[in-house]
Design an enzyme around this catalytic site. Structure first.
Site, short mmCIF file in Angstrom:
data_model
loop_
_atom_site.label_atom_id
_atom_site.label_comp_id
_atom_site.label_asym_id
_atom_site.label_seq_id
_atom_site.Cartn_x
_atom_site.Cartn_y
_atom_site.Cartn_z
N LYS A 30 -3.55 19.46 -20.91
CA LYS A 30 -3.71 18.84 -19.59
C LYS A 30 -2.36 18.52 -18.95
CE LYS A 30 -8.29 18.45 -19.15
NZ LYS A 30 -9.04 17.25 -19.49
N ARG A 41 -12.06 18.39 -27.50
CA ARG A 41 -12.24 19.70 -26.87
C ARG A 41 -10.87 20.34 -26.72
NH1 ARG A 41 -12.47 21.75 -21.54
NH2 ARG A 41 -14.06 23.38 -21.23
#
Length: 539
Positions: free
Chosen positions: A499, A534
């Site tokens: 991210k 995840r």
């Protein structure tokens, strides 16, 4: 005369059979008048006997099953109870337990519900027995043997009942961990009006009652006028729940949850997973040309399936298939375009991966999710938490097969989530937790079982880097906002992998260079209580 008698006989049978549900004691003279004259010679006051209901009472019902699709049987039983005017207020967690007495049989799935009803005890018992039979139970079968469904009345308010057909409180509940553990869950849940309005069995259509028809006020909170005030006096069950929770606290010292006798579980596909002992891994499989990290790498079925098999060999428990990029500024596909991408891969994966591996679809479209479930997926991973498609939550609640629904927090959508409006928080942990809890209540009101729900605080989605880090540090505070016990134990999923906030910390501009930072973030998430991470890379 013959036809009139037959007509009145039908009326008599209909209302006489319904009389116990309405707490009506019909005298022999009333029965004769009803049979002879129907209702035409009854006074208005007398006729009202047949439509008035006794006071509501809170009841605790235990559920057990060790045959068939146990989770689906529990879901069906809950729907059937709602249809019969047994309004579920709270669900306990699900527990898998060792059989008693007859040990040569499959393990049981157990739970409990707190419900409110106008049914008298014998009528409630008859209703539950009818539901058992409808779900396939043979009441003449071996007493301690296998069964698809067992429904027992544990408490009926504070009432003490001892008849030939019914003993309440249940005479053996104190000796049974598979009863005490779920009953104790019910005390630690918040009492909130949720699943359906309290109605007599004949006053609402079955589908409305089964799905729930609570409505929302201007703030988005659930309203149910019949549940606004709690039951008081002998109909109140809270003192019984407190006693059961105290007894479970003592028993659990010798029979702890997580041992061989009792495990807290959740259904995933054809299996039941136990959370809390290790962190599960969800492998990301993007069937997209424009995802921020791996766009274009797996946008054909053969390469996608090969990558999924590879991730499973590396240790993935779940393969999450996505056909639409949700990076900031991504082009939004139609549902059909997304479906055309993911469906061939999902169908191919179902035959390539082992039964122990769950398949997930990453979508915010209800129609895509439904088609994916029909193709065999076990998990719907919705980045919008049901906010981007109004059909999503009703669709999940109406599915024939209960699947996991991952509810992620986001403000706005991928095109607007980075705005100042959507990234401004007073207390990010509290606001994310409260929003997810409210969405969960909406989902449950629309027929989703609480044990179908997983939660994702949405790292990087409408959060600045500092806010994503704050969520990782204080995940217990997010979980604390789920005031209902079964939701407090719901799995928490986080997706820090590659991210942007990790790029800010590590100084790596390219997503593929952030794997070390991603691994460190996953460790931090796990330390904060994350159940599922995840990730793009498994090793």
């Amino acid at each position: 005369m013959q036809s009139l008698l037959q007509s009145n006989l039908k009326q008599f049978k209909k209302y006489f059979s319904f009389a116990p549900l309405l707490n009506i004691n019909l005298s022999n003279s009333v029965k004769r008048r009803l049979l002879r004259d129907g209702f035409q010679n009854f006074s208005t006051q007398e006729s009202r006997m047949f439509t008035s209901s006794p006071p509501a009472v809170d009841v605790v019902i235990a559920l057990g099953s060790n045959e068939g699709d146990r989770a689906e049987l529990f879901r069906n039983a809950a729907r059937d109870m709602q249809r019969q005017g047994v309004v579920i207020l709270r669900h306990a967690c699900l527990y898998e337990t060792a059989p008693m007495h007859v040990t040569d049989q499959a393990r049981f799935l157990n739970s409990a519900v707190l419900a409110r009803t106008h049914l008298e005890p014998d009528a409630l018992l008859a209703t539950l027995k009818q539901i058992e039979v409808q779900q396939g139970r043979q009441l003449s079968a071996q007493r301690w043997g296998p069964r698809p469904l067992d429904l027992d009345i544990i408490f009926y308010g504070q009432h003490q009942i001892n008849t030939e057909s019914l003993v309440v409180p249940h005479c053996l509940y104190r000796e049974r961990p598979f009863v005490l553990a779920p009953v104790a869950d019910l005390l630690h849940s918040s009492l909130s009006p949720s699943h359906a309005p309290l109605a007599s069995p004949s006053s609402q259509a079955p589908e409305d009652t089964a799905r729930g028809s609570s409505h929302l006020n201007s703030n988005g909170s659930l309203i149910n006028e019949d549940m606004e005030e709690g039951v008081t006096g002998e109909g109140d069950v809270n003192s019984m729940l407190r006693r059961a929770a105290e007894e479970w606290e003592v028993m659990s010292r010798d029979i702890p949850i997580g041992g061989e006798d009792i495990r807290r579980v959740l259904p995933v596909g054809d299996s039941f997973w136990e959370f809390g002992k290790r962190t599960r891994i969800m492998g990301i499989l993007n069937i997209t040309p424009d995802s921020f990290s791996d766009g274009g790498q797996y946008d054909c079925t053969e390469r996608a399936v090969q990558r999924a098999v590879e991730m499973v060999s590396e240790g993935a428990d779940i393969i999450d298939v996505g056909g639409q990029s949700t990076r900031p500024g991504a082009t939004k596909l139609t549902a059909q375009e997304e479906l055309d991408r993911v469906l061939p891969v999902l169908r191919e994966l179902k035959g390539k991966l082992g039964k122990e591996v769950a398949i997930s679809v990453d979508t915010f479209y209800a129609s895509v999710a439904k088609a994916a479930v029909e193709a065999g997926v076990d998990i719907i991973n919705d980045v919008s938490g049901g906010t981007m498609d109004p059909d999503m939550l009703p669709m999940v609640g109406a599915l024939d097969r209960p699947v996991v629904y991952v509810m992620m927090h986001i403000r706005g959508d991928p095109s607007t989530m980075g705005s100042l409006e959507h990234t401004t928080y007073g207390d990010v942990c509290a606001e994310v937790g409260n929003t997810l809890a409210l969405q969960a209540e909406k989902a449950v009101a629309l027929g989703v079982m609480p044990w179908q729900l997983w939660f994702d605080p949405g790292l990087g989605f409408s959060k600045k880097p500092a806010q994503s880090l704050e969520l990782i540090r204080n995940l217990p505070e997010v979980r604390r906002r789920f005031t209902r016990k079964c939701l407090q134990n719901a799995p928490m999923l986080l997706g820090p992998s590659r991210k942007g906030f990790l790029g800010k910390i590590s100084g790596h501009k390219l997503p593929e260079d952030r794997d070390v930072a991603s691994a460190a973030a996953c460790v931090a998430c796990t330390a904060s209580g994350t159940d599922v991470v995840r990730v793009h890379n498994i090793p």
